[in-house]
Scaffold this active site. Structure first.
Site, PDB file in Angstrom:
ATOM      1  N   HIS A  84      31.057  47.223  43.640  1.00 16.26           N
ATOM      2  CA  HIS A  84      32.551  47.399  43.213  1.00 16.26           C
ATOM      3  C   HIS A  84      32.031  47.460  41.664  1.00 16.26           C
ATOM      4  O   HIS A  84      31.033  46.797  41.057  1.00 16.26           O
ATOM      5  CB  HIS A  84      33.079  46.139  43.547  1.00 16.26           C
ATOM      6  CG  HIS A  84      34.428  46.471  42.969  1.00 16.26           C
ATOM      7  ND1 HIS A  84      35.227  46.725  44.096  1.00 16.26           N
ATOM      8  CD2 HIS A  84      35.406  46.233  42.084  1.00 16.26           C
ATOM      9  CE1 HIS A  84      36.753  46.927  43.500  1.00 16.26           C
ATOM     10  NE2 HIS A  84      36.483  46.556  42.260  1.00 16.26           N
ATOM     11  N   ASP A 163      45.860  40.000  45.808  1.00 18.56           N
ATOM     12  CA  ASP A 163      45.353  41.070  44.993  1.00 18.56           C
ATOM     13  C   ASP A 163      46.241  42.350  45.085  1.00 18.56           C
ATOM     14  O   ASP A 163      46.529  42.640  43.856  1.00 18.56           O
ATOM     15  CB  ASP A 163      44.057  41.488  45.187  1.00 18.56           C
ATOM     16  CG  ASP A 163      43.142  42.157  44.251  1.00 18.56           C
ATOM     17  OD1 ASP A 163      43.370  41.730  42.895  1.00 18.56           O
ATOM     18  OD2 ASP A 163      42.919  43.370  44.529  1.00 18.56           O
ATOM     19  N   ARG A 170      49.148  43.285  36.846  1.00 20.93           N
ATOM     20  CA  ARG A 170      48.400  43.514  35.573  1.00 20.93           C
ATOM     21  C   ARG A 170      48.078  44.822  35.009  1.00 20.93           C
ATOM     22  O   ARG A 170      47.886  44.824  33.856  1.00 20.93           O
ATOM     23  CB  ARG A 170      46.958  42.724  36.304  1.00 20.93           C
ATOM     24  CG  ARG A 170      46.821  41.325  36.574  1.00 20.93           C
ATOM     25  CD  ARG A 170      45.535  40.962  37.274  1.00 20.93           C
ATOM     26  NE  ARG A 170      44.453  41.075  36.422  1.00 20.93           N
ATOM     27  CZ  ARG A 170      43.140  41.695  36.818  1.00 20.93           C
ATOM     28  NH1 ARG A 170      42.976  41.908  38.118  1.00 20.93           N
ATOM     29  NH2 ARG A 170      42.486  41.869  35.965  1.00 20.93           N
ATOM     30  N   SER A 185      40.004  38.841  41.218  1.00 22.94           N
ATOM     31  CA  SER A 185      40.563  40.146  41.980  1.00 22.94           C
ATOM     32  C   SER A 185      39.394  40.821  42.682  1.00 22.94           C
ATOM     33  O   SER A 185      39.521  41.223  43.844  1.00 22.94           O
ATOM     34  CB  SER A 185      40.962  41.013  40.897  1.00 22.94           C
ATOM     35  OG  SER A 185      41.207  42.463  41.328  1.00 22.94           O
ATOM     36  N   LYS A 189      38.489  40.607  47.469  1.00 26.78           N
ATOM     37  CA  LYS A 189      38.453  41.848  48.302  1.00 26.78           C
ATOM     38  C   LYS A 189      37.059  41.846  48.799  1.00 26.78           C
ATOM     39  O   LYS A 189      36.866  41.973  50.008  1.00 26.78           O
ATOM     40  CB  LYS A 189      38.666  42.873  47.437  1.00 26.78           C
ATOM     41  CG  LYS A 189      39.922  42.888  46.974  1.00 26.78           C
ATOM     42  CD  LYS A 189      40.284  44.520  46.112  1.00 26.78           C
ATOM     43  CE  LYS A 189      39.611  45.032  44.934  1.00 26.78           C
ATOM     44  NZ  LYS A 189      40.361  44.471  43.905  1.00 26.78           N
TER      45      LYS A 189
END
Ligand code: URA
Length: 437
Positions: A84, A163, A170, A185, A189
């Site tokens: 990520h 999220d 956001r 966040s 996930k």
């Protein structure tokens, strides 16, 4: 004890530490619709300004993780791994890396995001492929990972729903740059995916949330600690985001560039960071034990077209048609007004310019135009002549002069040649630096 959103917001506004109960309450109340968006927006801004302590970040991440389910997987020899990024301008690496790792006998259940602030989102980019679905059910997602080896899909009412709602808020309330909010966040996930190992690309520079290497290291360390604490081997590369990654910025045009990389072509910078992150993954999953062997394997999967084939399988499995034309808006070219050397290309300004063209959202739930974007014809360090092409703009309507002037200002040209900054700045593991927002 009865809790009130306004009291929790006020406590954070006044830099007080929140209890685990207060954090769980506000996250759950937001997910169930009892706390409205405007209160969550105020809470987000208070966190951005005042920060959170390590225990609060942990409680927030756990509350967001527990807002949904955690995936359980059939026993399989193939490790579960994911990558990520904290978000950068022109960052299309996930599109390449998920299929590339799946070619190495890894399972990649990648849950990604949409555009966030000035940075583009993997899901928005993929949706420029006609028919591509980013809303797979848990069962579909798991079946695809078992069959194809990888998926790229979104959060849902089942996986990290906190999220899903908070992220979009956001995006349009200038509350992206916060160590606590980014850590929770991303990690909620990734922990929900039930992984064996996680590789993070923590961006650093003008085109992302963390402007300095020190801030990026603190963010990387925060996420690596959390991953380790939850039993997921986690490491992070800190990479440069002062200039955009690659040449293409936007949605459809970034998919085109990702396909080039998958065919062994495309800009060196995108290929280099993809391979570096892929090496981290192969070593963490113990698929390879030597960096050089991992690099060679990944490079040959790109050059042979096998990674491209895997991407095509993933797209088909998610309802998309990779061969169907992706709409790209009409282009116009801006040429250099002077000769010299490219000293800087300000990623932040370019990211904002793409959002203003319509490539990102400015209001909650706003539509985006996936056909717009910018192509950089030069990179930092290049020599340029007056009249040479600097950028190509893909726009649905002619851009206004102030927008064009800002774009010119974002590409600094000096008479002397400049040093090209390194792409990868550092590597952080869970024994890194202490966490404090
Ligand atoms: N990616 C995420 O999923 N969340 C963030 O806050 C930043 C990048």
């Amino acid at each position: 004890m009865k809790m009130h959103a306004t009291e929790i917001i006020a406590k954070k506004r006044d830099a007080e530490r929140l209890s685990t109960d207060e954090i769980c309450w506000i996250v759950n109340a937001f997910v169930s619709g009892k706390v409205p968006d405007y209160q969550m927006a105020a809470f987000s801004m208070a966190i951005c300004i005042q920060g959170m302590h390590e225990e609060e970040v942990y409680a927030l991440s756990m509350a967001m993780l527990e807002s949904g389910t955690t995936l359980e997987w059939p026993t399989d020899t193939r490790p579960l791994i994911d990558k990520h990024s904290t978000g950068g301008v022109g960052d299309k690496v996930s599109l390449v890396l998920a299929p590339l790792l799946a070619c190495c006998d890894l399972r990649v259940p990648m849950i990604s995001g949409r555009g966030l602030g000035i940075t583009g989102g993997t899901l928005d980019k993929l949706e420029s492929i006609p028919g591509f679905r980013t809303d797979l059910s848990l069962a579909q997602m798991q079946q695809q990972v078992q069959d194809v080896g990888c998926t790229i899909t979104g959060t849902s009412s089942q996986i990290a729903p906190a999220d899903q709602r908070w992220y979009t808020l956001r995006d349009v309330t200038a509350t992206v740059p916060s160590l606590a909010l980014i850590t929770s966040s991303i990690m909620c996930k990734k922990l929900a995916e039930g992984l064996d190992a996680l590789v993070l690309d923590v961006k650093c520079g003008s085109g992302t949330s963390m402007q300095t290497a020190e801030d990026a290291r603190r963010l990387a360390s925060s996420m690596a600690h959390l991953g380790q604490k939850m039993g997921v081997t986690t490491s992070a590369l800190i990479s440069n985001m002062d200039q955009p990654l690659g040449k293409m910025l936007g949605n459809a045009v970034e998919v085109n560039e990702a396909v080039d990389i998958l065919e062994g072509k495309g800009p060196d910078s995108v290929r280099a960071i993809t391979i570096a992150l892929g090496c981290e993954a192969l070593l963490a999953a113990k698929i390879e034990s030597e960096t050089e062997a991992a690099k060679t394997r990944l490079a040959s999967l790109l050059d042979s077209g096998q990674a491209r084939e895997k991407f095509s399988n993933m797209v088909t499995s998610q309802g998309g048609d990779l061969d169907a034309p992706r709409k790209v808006a009409k282009s116009l070219v801006l040429c250099s007004k002077q000769s010299g050397f490219v000293h800087a290309i300000h990623a932040g300004t370019l990211g904002r310019s793409v959002v203003q063209l319509g490539g990102g959202r400015q209001t909650l739930g706003g539509a985006i135009d996936r056909s717009v974007g910018i192509e950089l014809c030069v990179e930092v360090g290049d020599a340029v002549d007056a009249g040479q092409e600097l950028v190509r703009i893909f726009a649905s309507s002619p851009p206004e002069q102030p927008w064009i002037d800002t774009l010119y200002d974002a590409i600094e040209i000096n008479p002397q040649s400049s040093k090209v900054p390194p792409l990868i700045i550092d590597r952080v593991t869970s024994d890194g630096h202490p966490i404090q927002d």
